[in-house]
Design a protein around this motif. Structure first.
Motif, PDB file in Angstrom:
ATOM      1  N   VAL A 310     -59.978 -55.333  41.646  1.00  0.00           N
ATOM      2  CA  VAL A 310     -58.958 -56.155  41.061  1.00  0.00           C
ATOM      3  C   VAL A 310     -57.535 -56.429  41.508  1.00  0.00           C
ATOM      4  O   VAL A 310     -56.861 -57.306  41.138  1.00  0.00           O
ATOM      5  CB  VAL A 310     -59.144 -55.730  39.556  1.00  0.00           C
ATOM      6  CG1 VAL A 310     -60.644 -55.822  38.875  1.00  0.00           C
ATOM      7  CG2 VAL A 310     -58.534 -54.406  39.284  1.00  0.00           C
ATOM      8  N   VAL A 311     -57.254 -55.262  42.443  1.00  0.00           N
ATOM      9  CA  VAL A 311     -55.937 -54.958  43.003  1.00  0.00           C
ATOM     10  C   VAL A 311     -55.901 -54.783  44.529  1.00  0.00           C
ATOM     11  O   VAL A 311     -56.544 -53.873  44.693  1.00  0.00           O
ATOM     12  CB  VAL A 311     -55.248 -53.945  42.320  1.00  0.00           C
ATOM     13  CG1 VAL A 311     -53.662 -54.134  42.888  1.00  0.00           C
ATOM     14  CG2 VAL A 311     -54.764 -54.290  40.874  1.00  0.00           C
ATOM     15  N   THR A 312     -55.518 -55.713  45.488  1.00  0.00           N
ATOM     16  CA  THR A 312     -55.343 -55.418  46.745  1.00  0.00           C
ATOM     17  C   THR A 312     -54.114 -54.797  47.048  1.00  0.00           C
ATOM     18  O   THR A 312     -53.295 -54.332  46.162  1.00  0.00           O
ATOM     19  CB  THR A 312     -55.126 -56.843  47.290  1.00  0.00           C
ATOM     20  OG1 THR A 312     -53.783 -57.229  47.139  1.00  0.00           O
ATOM     21  CG2 THR A 312     -56.412 -57.925  47.048  1.00  0.00           C
ATOM     22  N   TRP A 313     -54.359 -54.120  48.346  1.00  0.00           N
ATOM     23  CA  TRP A 313     -53.316 -53.160  48.851  1.00  0.00           C
ATOM     24  C   TRP A 313     -51.964 -54.116  48.918  1.00  0.00           C
ATOM     25  O   TRP A 313     -50.898 -53.523  48.399  1.00  0.00           O
ATOM     26  CB  TRP A 313     -53.783 -52.868  50.198  1.00  0.00           C
ATOM     27  CG  TRP A 313     -52.553 -51.904  50.874  1.00  0.00           C
ATOM     28  CD1 TRP A 313     -51.654 -52.027  51.575  1.00  0.00           C
ATOM     29  CD2 TRP A 313     -52.227 -50.522  50.447  1.00  0.00           C
ATOM     30  NE1 TRP A 313     -50.684 -51.340  51.865  1.00  0.00           N
ATOM     31  CE2 TRP A 313     -51.127 -50.157  51.413  1.00  0.00           C
ATOM     32  CE3 TRP A 313     -53.058 -49.619  49.962  1.00  0.00           C
ATOM     33  CZ2 TRP A 313     -50.899 -48.734  51.258  1.00  0.00           C
ATOM     34  CZ3 TRP A 313     -52.845 -48.055  49.883  1.00  0.00           C
ATOM     35  CH2 TRP A 313     -51.652 -47.875  50.377  1.00  0.00           C
ATOM     36  N   ALA A 314     -51.838 -55.293  49.278  1.00  0.00           N
ATOM     37  CA  ALA A 314     -50.506 -55.927  49.131  1.00  0.00           C
ATOM     38  C   ALA A 314     -50.033 -55.981  47.926  1.00  0.00           C
ATOM     39  O   ALA A 314     -48.896 -55.999  47.431  1.00  0.00           O
ATOM     40  CB  ALA A 314     -50.807 -57.047  49.892  1.00  0.00           C
TER      41      ALA A 314
END
Length: 322
Positions: A310-314
């Motif tokens: 649900v959350v990318t690294w960027a």
């Protein structure tokens, strides 16, 4: 899932898990050890119960009426007596399982650790959940989390579904270890093993929470599931980005892994021999976790649970920069 019991609710993952459960209108009973922790968690839909993982009676009483248990609490440290790790991670998990069964809970989800498959140093890529558990004598966190992992999965029955979710490095806003990393870097004591080119998996705290909830809903009993951000990065990239959220420049120092490993072993011996209260500058346990390639295969979580990060690294790094 209507009524849940959560341990570690005042911690990094536990706070996010409870916040998400409240958004879902799930009633939460949170185990706390202090008035401060209780005050931080209490609110609509959340009830706190004082106690600890060693008090099985208090645990059983607190779990009454709860259908699901999320066991997030544990002991994670670079350097502590083995007894502390065993008491929290093994004995505590054993008492939690017994209490959950006695209270009539139907689902038990434990926050495990991907490191449980780490033994002697070697590159490991695309590791699946069926990799052999390891119990290195020099890594009490890995060894005790491996024992707890096995215990949870073996407790599974037709009436009591048990699942383990295994994240690698957990990061995000408020990550506890970032303060220490920043302090070490600013003091000039941070060196990257072999220049930091090794690949590693990471898992944003919100991705961990998402997988925990999916495991409770859809997980197969007796199984473990890896959770990551869906992409790997190098150690240098990960450390650079995290330190950059605090305006700390990239680490330039490097140390050969083999030399660092031998130095860590000597330091551990000296610290134990002289009963030093401080922690060694580096330990084999820490080096093992970051010093070699270690990436995870999350296809099982994708297929069984429908998990998608649900959350990318960027996105996560941008949030941390504010």
């Amino acid at each position: 899932m209507k009524n849940v019991f959560v341990t570690g609710g005042s911690g990094f993952v536990g706070k996010r898990l409870i916040a998400r459960l409240r958004e879902m209108n799930v009633r939460v009973v949170a185990l706390v050890r202090s008035d401060e922790a209780a005050a931080a968690l209490e609110g609509p839909g959340v009830v706190t119960r004082r106690g600890d993982l060693q008090d099985e009676m208090a645990l059983t009483e607190g779990m009454q009426g709860c259908d699901t248990v999320f066991h997030v609490a544990g002991h994670l440290s670079e350097w502590d007596p083995h007894t502390l790790f065993r008491e929290a991670n093994v004995d505590g998990t054993r008492k939690m399982l017994a209490a959950a069964k006695a209270a009539g809970a139907s689902t038990f989800v434990a926050a495990g650790a991907a490191a449980v498959v780490m033994g002697r140093p070697k590159p490991m890529r695309d590791v699946s959940e069926d990799a052999t558990l390891q119990r290195p004598s020099w890594a009490p966190y890995i060894a005790t989390k491996a024992d707890a992992d096995q215990m949870v999965r073996q407790a599974n029955t037709a009436a009591f579904r048990t699942i383990v979710v295994r994240p690698p490095l957990i990061w995000g806003e408020g990550m506890p270890m970032l303060d220490a990393m920043v302090e070490t870097a600013r003091a000039g004591h941070f060196a990257l093993p072999d220049g930091g080119g090794q690949l590693m998996s990471t898992s944003h705290v919100d991705n961990v929470v998402a997988c925990l909830l999916l495991a409770a809903e859809k997980g197969r009993g007796g199984q473990a599931y890896h959770v990551t951000d869906g992409q790997a990065g190098t150690l240098k990239q990960v450390i650079t980005d995290l330190l950059g959220t605090r305006d700390v420049p990239p680490i330039q120092r490097s140390a050969p892994f083999g030399i660092a490993w031998r130095m860590a072993a000597v330091m551990e011996t000296v610290w134990r021999m002289f009963h030093l209260r401080s922690k060694p500058p580096i330990t084999r346990q820490t080096l093992r976790m970051i010093g070699q390639d270690f990436t995870l295969d999350i296809s099982k979580a994708r297929s069984d649970l429908g998990y998608t990060p649900v959350v990318t690294w960027a996105e996560g790094i941008a949030r941390m920069r504010g």
